[in-house]
Design an enzyme around this catalytic site. Structure first.
Site, mmCIF file in Angstrom:
data_model
loop_
_atom_site.group_PDB
_atom_site.id
_atom_site.type_symbol
_atom_site.label_atom_id
_atom_site.label_comp_id
_atom_site.label_asym_id
_atom_site.label_seq_id
_atom_site.Cartn_x
_atom_site.Cartn_y
_atom_site.Cartn_z
ATOM 1 N N CYS A 1 8.390 5.112 8.374
ATOM 2 C CA CYS A 1 7.107 4.778 7.754
ATOM 3 C C CYS A 1 5.995 5.703 8.243
ATOM 4 C CB CYS A 1 6.754 3.320 8.009
ATOM 5 S SG CYS A 1 6.518 2.931 9.747
ATOM 6 N N ASP A 2 4.798 5.435 7.761
ATOM 7 C CA ASP A 2 3.665 6.344 7.944
ATOM 8 C C ASP A 2 3.333 6.625 9.403
ATOM 9 O OD1 ASP A 2 3.619 5.971 5.256
ATOM 10 O OD2 ASP A 2 1.533 5.409 5.115
ATOM 11 N N LYS A 3 3.380 5.627 10.270
ATOM 12 C CA LYS A 3 2.951 5.807 11.664
ATOM 13 C C LYS A 3 4.112 6.018 12.611
ATOM 14 C CE LYS A 3 -0.928 5.127 9.811
ATOM 15 N NZ LYS A 3 -0.368 4.702 8.516
ATOM 16 N N GLU B 1 -6.436 2.103 6.353
ATOM 17 C CA GLU B 1 -6.226 2.746 5.049
ATOM 18 C C GLU B 1 -6.805 1.837 3.976
ATOM 19 O OE1 GLU B 1 -2.063 5.212 5.727
ATOM 20 O OE2 GLU B 1 -2.114 3.511 4.384
ATOM 21 N N CYS C 1 7.716 4.900 0.830
ATOM 22 C CA CYS C 1 7.063 5.057 -0.479
ATOM 23 C C CYS C 1 7.371 6.419 -1.082
ATOM 24 C CB CYS C 1 5.561 4.856 -0.332
ATOM 25 S SG CYS C 1 5.122 3.222 0.305
ATOM 26 N N SER D 1 -4.824 5.825 2.203
ATOM 27 C CA SER D 1 -3.380 5.952 2.077
ATOM 28 C C SER D 1 -3.039 7.299 1.461
ATOM 29 C CB SER D 1 -2.848 4.842 1.175
ATOM 30 O OG SER D 1 -1.537 5.108 0.740
ATOM 31 N N CYS E 1 10.376 0.510 4.439
ATOM 32 C CA CYS E 1 10.470 1.888 4.918
ATOM 33 C C CYS E 1 11.504 2.032 6.035
ATOM 34 C CB CYS E 1 9.112 2.361 5.443
ATOM 35 S SG CYS E 1 7.745 2.138 4.299
#
Length: 588
Positions: free
Chosen positions: A145-147, A478, A217, A504, A72
């Protein structure tokens, strides 16, 4: 306070001349550059190659989350350089610094996943700390990325200096047997492998093709949900949320972000001018119109908290109830962010929502223009929104008059099992008005993984995973490993899963997240016993344990608190500080 109002201190002759010609937008970096007393400070700057001109210009931090931990973020370094180039071209002086990220997909299903949500706070704290300590006038944060994305936006809200958010970009899809595949397919392939539907060779061939390069993703999972939120909030330049990581437009838009932050400095546009209640309502509307991640219910309230804007789970539910679902995006739908980008990206969806009266067009953005002004030039040619699906052209983005659903993709449930609320993604699924089943209780994720490995999970069960909340996990792992196995074994919508943990963005189906209060603090989920009937009611939007109030109270009175699993280090501090999931699991 304007630049003219700033005190000049007691400068010497050279510094006095510098102060007299202070550049517009040099709001607080002058504290480190002006006056004879700052000669040592300037010496340190010259050691890094700065000239008199560089020192006299506004200072802009460039927060980079580039690393070699996750695909990511592995492609972000060139974007940070492009941002620096844009700042320099607009007469600013950039300073690149780094912060951490972790890879959710690599730590998924392990103890290490407990560090994921915690990393969001560390990222926000670290960006805030550097910008505060170095007295930067502005900030451009680039994350993938996600965080790292919500962490960057939380820091922007806290600092309230002119700031722009840049998304590192989405990964391209892989290909196997003539079909696009990505990480969601891999987690579900594990379940298919366990069920005997695919063999070792098929699993391996998918494994080596699913993730073909850098980028986050590819579906409307948490990363692309957060990039979309950045654009809807007005913190990102229009169009940047959907650009693939390897597309050269990403370099150009990153450079433009560097130029944009300098324009904000000159116009005195702060995050507090952008992050208004209207902006957060716009962000919720966009997310639910695309079937975005359940993590929206954690990250968006957390950003709002840092901005001083009230936003709760009921707000998200209410906005979802009046917003149509327009984009047929994975995990519940068929398309990836790559496909959406080819159909015009986030601006096309936002334009349709604006024309339908769903968005606040007068919300300010980092361009110095409003949402409505930014969208005025967006082309919305419906012919570009058709993409071949299984040989048949289908729309990626539907019209307002013919939506995929009249309501949005996220709902909030309350009831005696969730007094503080919980979140269910309904996009792409039809659960029916009610669903009930016998409870099967697991005390942590690993117990259910073991049951799935042994194929002992049965249709009709209402699975409960508890002690995975913010404090109880700690860190709200997650659980894509679990939900992917459930889907891969063909159990999606044949069982329901509820947890005080989280999922997720790639999770889809009959999964209820963030049940609060969590078990660790004595929430009702701690009182569920094997065989109890649990009922989901999507007409009342309730999640209830079918026992009497007296029986529930008796069980909770008999409940014994657990000792925290960590008492020192990052996770030990997190347990002491973290607030409930319903408040975004913030630590402030």
């Amino acid at each position: 306070m304007t630049t003219a109002d700033r005190p000049a201190g007691n400068p010497g002759n050279v510094a006095s001349n510098r102060a007299a010609k202070r550049a517009p937008g040099k709001w607080r970096s002058w504290e480190t550059t002006e006056g004879a007393i700052r000669a040592p400070h300037r010496s340190m700057m010259r050691a890094m190659g700065l000239s008199d001109r560089d020192i006299d210009q506004p200072f802009v931090g460039v927060a980079s989350t580039h690393n070699e931990v996750t695909p990511c973020n592995i492609g972000i370094a060139p974007l940070a350089e492009a941002i620096k180039s844009g700042v320099s071209a607009a007469d600013g002086t950039p300073f690149m610094f780094s912060t951490i990220t972790v890879s959710d997909a690599i730590s998924m299903g392990t103890e290490g996943m407990k560090g994921s949500l915690v990393s969001r706070e560390i990222i926000a704290d670290s960006i805030e700390t550097v910008c505060f300590a170095e007295r930067f006038d502005g900030l451009v944060a680039v994350a993938g990325c996600d965080k790292s994305q919500p962490g960057a936006m939380m820091a922007i809200a806290r600092l309230n200096i002119p700031s722009v958010y840049v998304y590192g970009g989405s990964i391209l899809p892989g290909s196997w047997n003539g079909k696009d595949i990505q990480i969601q397919d891999m987690f579900e392939a594990v379940g298919q492998h366990q069920a005997g539907e695919i063999d070792d060779e098929e699993l391996y061939n998918m494994e080596v093709r699913a993730c073909p390069g850098p980028g986050a993703c590819g579906g409307m999972f948490t990363a692309n949900t957060m990039s979309s939120i950045g654009e809807a909030l007005g913190l990102s330049l229009p169009g940047g949320a959907s650009e693939p990581a390897v597309d050269q437009r990403k370099i150009a838009s990153s450079r433009a972000a560097g130029e944009a932050v300098m324009n904000m400095l000159r116009q005195d546009i702060r995050p507090s001018d952008i992050l208004t209640r209207k902006a957060f309502e716009n962000a919720v509307s966009l997310v639910v119109a695309m079937g975005g991640s359940t993590n929206t219910a954690l990250h968006l309230p957390a950003i709002a908290y840092e901005a001083g804007i009230p936003l709760n789970l009921q707000d998200i539910h209410d906005i979802s109830m009046r917003t149509p679902l327009l984009a047929d995006m994975k995990p519940g739908g068929r398309y990836l962010m790559y496909d959406l980008d080819r159909a015009g990206g986030i601006p096309v969806i936002m334009k349709r929502l604006l024309e339908a009266g769903v968005l606040h067009g007068d919300a300010m953005t980092v361009t110095g223009k409003t949402i409505e002004e930014n969208l005025a030039s967006v082309k919305d040619d419906s012919k570009t929104h058709i993409y071949p699906s299984n040989g048949k052209p289908e729309p990626i983005i539907t019209s307002i008059d013919d939506p995929l659903s009249e309501t949005g993709g996220l709902v909030t449930l309350y009831g005696n099992l969730a007094p503080e609320g919980c979140t269910l993604k309904v996009a792409g699924h039809q659960f029916g008005a009610t669903w009930s089943g016998p409870a099967r209780v697991f005390e942590q994720e690993e117990e259910l993984i073991d049951a799935l490995n042994k194929r002992t999970v049965k249709e009709g069960e209402f699975i409960v995973i508890r002690y995975e909340g913010p404090k109880g996990g700690p860190g709200m792992r997650e659980m894509l490993q679990v939900t992917g196995m459930i889907a891969g074994q063909g159990l999606n919508e044949k069982v329901f899963l509820m947890t005080d943990g989280r999922f997720s963005g790639a999770t889809h189906g009959s999964m209820i997240a963030h049940v609060g209060p969590e078990a660790f603090v004595g929430g009702p989920i701690a009182a569920v016993e094997d065989g109890d009937t649990i009922e989901l009611d999507l007409e009342k939007f309730e999640l209830n344990l079918k026992v009497s109030d007296e029986e529930l109270a008796r069980r909770l009175d008999a409940w014994t608190p657990r000792e925290p699993s960590y008492t020192r280090g990052t996770l030990g501090k997190y347990i002491k500080l973290v607030q409930p999931a319903s408040k975004g699991a913030v630590t402030g």
